[in-house]
Design a protein around this motif. Sequence first.
Motif, PDB file in Angstrom:
ATOM      1  N   GLY A 180      37.651  34.679  37.706  1.00 32.47           N
ATOM      2  CA  GLY A 180      38.463  34.239  38.840  1.00 32.47           C
ATOM      3  C   GLY A 180      39.680  33.431  38.461  1.00 32.47           C
ATOM      4  O   GLY A 180      40.341  32.867  39.335  1.00 32.47           O
ATOM      5  N   ALA A 207      35.090  35.284  44.390  1.00 35.04           N
ATOM      6  CA  ALA A 207      35.628  35.710  45.683  1.00 35.04           C
ATOM      7  C   ALA A 207      36.936  36.459  45.508  1.00 35.04           C
ATOM      8  O   ALA A 207      37.219  37.416  46.239  1.00 35.04           O
ATOM      9  CB  ALA A 207      35.818  34.491  46.585  1.00 35.04           C
ATOM     10  N   GLU A 208      37.739  36.043  44.544  1.00 28.14           N
ATOM     11  CA  GLU A 208      39.014  36.694  44.258  1.00 28.14           C
ATOM     12  C   GLU A 208      39.141  36.881  42.757  1.00 28.14           C
ATOM     13  O   GLU A 208      38.652  36.055  41.968  1.00 28.14           O
ATOM     14  CB  GLU A 208      40.190  35.848  44.767  1.00 28.14           C
ATOM     15  CG  GLU A 208      40.233  35.652  46.271  1.00 28.14           C
ATOM     16  CD  GLU A 208      40.648  36.924  47.004  1.00 28.14           C
ATOM     17  OE1 GLU A 208      41.271  37.804  46.358  1.00 28.14           O
ATOM     18  OE2 GLU A 208      40.351  37.033  48.204  1.00 28.14           O
ATOM     19  N   ILE A 209      39.805  37.963  42.339  1.00 30.21           N
ATOM     20  CA  ILE A 209      40.121  38.202  40.929  1.00 30.21           C
ATOM     21  C   ILE A 209      41.637  38.393  40.866  1.00 30.21           C
ATOM     22  O   ILE A 209      42.144  39.520  40.916  1.00 30.21           O
ATOM     23  CB  ILE A 209      39.389  39.441  40.377  1.00 30.21           C
ATOM     24  CG1 ILE A 209      37.893  39.364  40.697  1.00 30.21           C
ATOM     25  CG2 ILE A 209      39.585  39.552  38.862  1.00 30.21           C
ATOM     26  CD1 ILE A 209      37.122  40.607  40.307  1.00 30.21           C
ATOM     27  N   PRO A 210      42.398  37.300  40.806  1.00 32.10           N
ATOM     28  CA  PRO A 210      43.854  37.402  40.933  1.00 32.10           C
ATOM     29  C   PRO A 210      44.525  38.173  39.799  1.00 32.10           C
ATOM     30  O   PRO A 210      45.551  38.833  40.028  1.00 32.10           O
ATOM     31  CB  PRO A 210      44.312  35.933  40.940  1.00 32.10           C
ATOM     32  CG  PRO A 210      43.082  35.126  41.209  1.00 32.10           C
ATOM     33  CD  PRO A 210      41.955  35.909  40.659  1.00 32.10           C
ATOM     34  N   ARG A 212      45.073  41.036  37.217  1.00 33.46           N
ATOM     35  CA  ARG A 212      44.682  42.448  37.227  1.00 33.46           C
ATOM     36  C   ARG A 212      44.046  42.893  35.908  1.00 33.46           C
ATOM     37  O   ARG A 212      43.230  43.817  35.892  1.00 33.46           O
ATOM     38  CB  ARG A 212      45.882  43.314  37.588  1.00 33.46           C
ATOM     39  CG  ARG A 212      46.380  43.010  38.990  1.00 33.46           C
ATOM     40  CD  ARG A 212      47.423  43.965  39.503  1.00 33.46           C
ATOM     41  NE  ARG A 212      47.828  43.575  40.858  1.00 33.46           N
ATOM     42  CZ  ARG A 212      47.197  43.948  41.963  1.00 33.46           C
ATOM     43  NH1 ARG A 212      46.129  44.713  41.880  1.00 33.46           N
ATOM     44  NH2 ARG A 212      47.618  43.555  43.152  1.00 33.46           N
ATOM     45  N   ARG A 215      40.462  42.259  36.266  1.00 31.20           N
ATOM     46  CA  ARG A 215      39.829  43.320  37.052  1.00 31.20           C
ATOM     47  C   ARG A 215      39.524  44.529  36.175  1.00 31.20           C
ATOM     48  O   ARG A 215      38.466  45.146  36.302  1.00 31.20           O
ATOM     49  CB  ARG A 215      40.740  43.752  38.202  1.00 31.20           C
ATOM     50  CG  ARG A 215      41.060  42.686  39.205  1.00 31.20           C
ATOM     51  CD  ARG A 215      41.903  43.256  40.327  1.00 31.20           C
ATOM     52  NE  ARG A 215      42.540  42.204  41.096  1.00 31.20           N
ATOM     53  CZ  ARG A 215      43.359  42.410  42.121  1.00 31.20           C
ATOM     54  NH1 ARG A 215      43.619  43.661  42.496  1.00 31.20           N
ATOM     55  NH2 ARG A 215      43.916  41.404  42.762  1.00 31.20           N
ATOM     56  N   GLY A 231      38.046  45.134  43.623  1.00 30.11           N
ATOM     57  CA  GLY A 231      39.419  44.655  43.597  1.00 30.11           C
ATOM     58  C   GLY A 231      40.473  45.686  43.283  1.00 30.11           C
ATOM     59  O   GLY A 231      41.598  45.320  42.936  1.00 30.11           O
ATOM     60  N   ASP A 233      43.305  47.759  44.300  1.00 29.74           N
ATOM     61  CA  ASP A 233      44.165  47.910  45.468  1.00 29.74           C
ATOM     62  C   ASP A 233      45.541  48.469  45.116  1.00 29.74           C
ATOM     63  O   ASP A 233      46.431  48.503  45.974  1.00 29.74           O
ATOM     64  CB  ASP A 233      44.304  46.586  46.227  1.00 29.74           C
ATOM     65  CG  ASP A 233      44.860  45.468  45.357  1.00 29.74           C
ATOM     66  OD1 ASP A 233      45.318  45.746  44.234  1.00 29.74           O
ATOM     67  OD2 ASP A 233      44.841  44.302  45.813  1.00 29.74           O
ATOM     68  N   SER A 386      52.258  34.135  43.980  1.00 29.68           N
ATOM     69  CA  SER A 386      51.161  33.401  43.352  1.00 29.68           C
ATOM     70  C   SER A 386      51.659  32.058  42.825  1.00 29.68           C
ATOM     71  O   SER A 386      52.852  31.873  42.550  1.00 29.68           O
ATOM     72  CB  SER A 386      50.572  34.219  42.200  1.00 29.68           C
ATOM     73  OG  SER A 386      51.474  34.279  41.109  1.00 29.68           O
ATOM     74  N   GLU A 719      46.569  28.790  43.296  1.00 28.75           N
ATOM     75  CA  GLU A 719      46.612  30.234  43.544  1.00 28.75           C
ATOM     76  C   GLU A 719      47.835  30.594  44.369  1.00 28.75           C
ATOM     77  O   GLU A 719      48.482  29.750  44.958  1.00 28.75           O
ATOM     78  CB  GLU A 719      45.337  30.676  44.263  1.00 28.75           C
ATOM     79  CG  GLU A 719      44.075  30.490  43.422  1.00 28.75           C
ATOM     80  CD  GLU A 719      42.839  30.998  44.121  1.00 28.75           C
ATOM     81  OE1 GLU A 719      42.974  31.511  45.254  1.00 28.75           O
ATOM     82  OE2 GLU A 719      41.742  30.888  43.558  1.00 28.75           O
TER      83      GLU A 719
END
Length: 719
Positions: A180, A207-210, A212, A215, A231, A233, A386, A719
């Motif tokens: 994360g 909750a989020e994987i900012p 990439r 990911r 994740g 997108d 970000s 973030e």
Amino acid sequence: MLENLIIQKTLRVPASTGAAGDGGPVARQLDAALLDVGFSASRALLEHIGALAPAPAMDLAATVVAAVRELVGDHVQHNAYFIGFPDDVPDTIEFWADRLRAAVLTGGGTASDAQLRDAVASGGVNLLDLPAYGTYQHTWAELLAAHDDLISAAGDRVTVLRLGDAVDVEAERLYLALAGSATPHGEADLAILSELAVSCVDGAQPAEIPVRENRAVLNGIRLVLGRPLVGVDTTTDVLRLACQVSGGDASLVAPTRFRAFRRPERRMLLAALDEVVGASPAKLADVVRHAERWKRLGERLHPHEYGQWPHAQAVFAVARGERPVRTIAGRAEAAIRAGAVGRAASVLSAAPGLLLRSADRLLRLAPPAERTAVVESVTGALASASGRVLLSLREHVDNRLTPASARLYASRSRNAWVGPDERLPLPAGLVAELSSLLDAEISARLPELERPLVVDPEVLDVALPLSGKAAEGGFAVLPRGSRAVVSGELLRFFTYWRQNSRRTDYDLSVLLLDDGFHSAGQVSWTNYHHDGVVHSGDITEAGNGATEFVDVPLTVGGRYVVPQVNIYAGESFDEVAESMFGYQTRARDQLGAPFDARTVRARSHLRGQGRVALPMVFVRGEHGWQAVWLHLYLRGRPSFNRVEGNTFTTADRVRALLERRHLTVSYLVDRWRAGAEVTMWDGRLPEEPVTFVGIEAPEGLPDGSEAYTLDRLSELIPE
């Protein structure tokens, strides 16, 4: 082992689930063993080991010692060519002449100076092949026997290890923090994340994987194990994933040879593509940037066999040029060429990160009548970008009031080159306006502190870790541009390498620069002595590992001390089995072997893509010496790199980086001052729970305190 990984990354020792018993003797032995390598166990850790049965206590103690020894580079034998180093190192010319005599008179006897001149003039002597040159003439045990034991000094390093939770809890905590993270990781942390992802694939997920690339690492594991992807997108997410599982570069900087994919893997990748494009056809524009890679990937995925996913097939049609798509960047460039800079900024508003990265150029190109429109577009993008992009832009504008003496370009692989700064400065009023806007947005995103903030002054000059790719893995390694106070009277640099399959010769050297960044001398295998600086001798192969040292008294004449590692021959930094650089600090009269873990201040891996490594520079200032992390590599020559051959390029890069103003932890602390109680730590423990920010957390913080130390500084990036 996960325990080893967790200890090295967090300095927390996972609690053992072994049987209870009397492990007191083991705890005492561990305490003594740790002190020998510059570490100390917290009271809670010693009590935990002391409450275990002897067998599990010994297992845990052995794991701890092995982990920290490797962390500081003490897991290998650091021998020196000259057994008495730093004493008894001969004059360079006398040493070469002695080796030459041995070559001329292999049967014994003595050789005159005339005979030596004739031998050299004949061209039949390779200096590096002289008898006994470049190979150890004594064992490591003999080296240790030739030196007295280290005399402890008050300034020797002691790093505290703390007791953690059970290994599965610690692994999950570290996994969630890495996955994360708001900032990209370097090679070492990505490898850790990949290993943790295997054991944590079915557990809690961030909750989020900012980032990439993170990911791609996680989805690479999930793809192989047949778990749903997370994740995804953008189309580029799928391309990164394909590169990751093919053993290539998920950052898409270097080309990747795609492997063959199993049918279930092809279906997962194509289904993900179809879902992304089906939800937002505009994302087909991302394909154009990496069209050639998409073509190669299409050869492996066979999209024509899967008619149920037409949107995925459209991706490869765009890559082949069969379906034209206009990109945001292309539309913006067309507007700029037409002289409509304001319209270009408006187009880029659809991609806030891209707009902010282009802000400097747009503001320089905009005529006065359109500058207000550009500023308004930039202002409107701040809330959607970000935190890392905001901080990067804040650092950038802080360096745009005057032209730089030289403009440094550093790639993600840490290669660096320098060029003239031909940009016009931004007006002071505009810089002030942008800075104020950015400060307000960044301050609004910082978490509200529930406890008083206590800050160790030593952390204030640490550069914000906006990207882990600008640093190496290791021990006490700081981000590029960070500054740390240097104590002691003597610097000792060391580099160790172990070749894989062919003879490899690395050369540790030191370049001295004066106030104007001009050469003030050098020490290397071609010059063992200069102004009190001493080289330990040249090693030319490392089948079983090799170490070179350089001692630098802090009374040396130059203002800048630049250690560097040159590849003279053989395998690159990425090819060798192992390579590292580090530095120790000592008192002038402190005895001991050339390497002692207690005096190691920092140790970093060497894994860049150049042939010359520039890990750090040491700077003499008004209040003493500072260490400044560079994390740079020069391309160099394919072989025969020497310090004499890169003096100018090294000085250029050092100057460009030192003259740049980096955004440091002190910037965030200043933002917090407006709404929180901030205290500089003076060594006294607070009485109430606090939020502590520092290189290391002090022992004994009140229960309920939160500590952000070196391994957690990236969590301070909003973030």
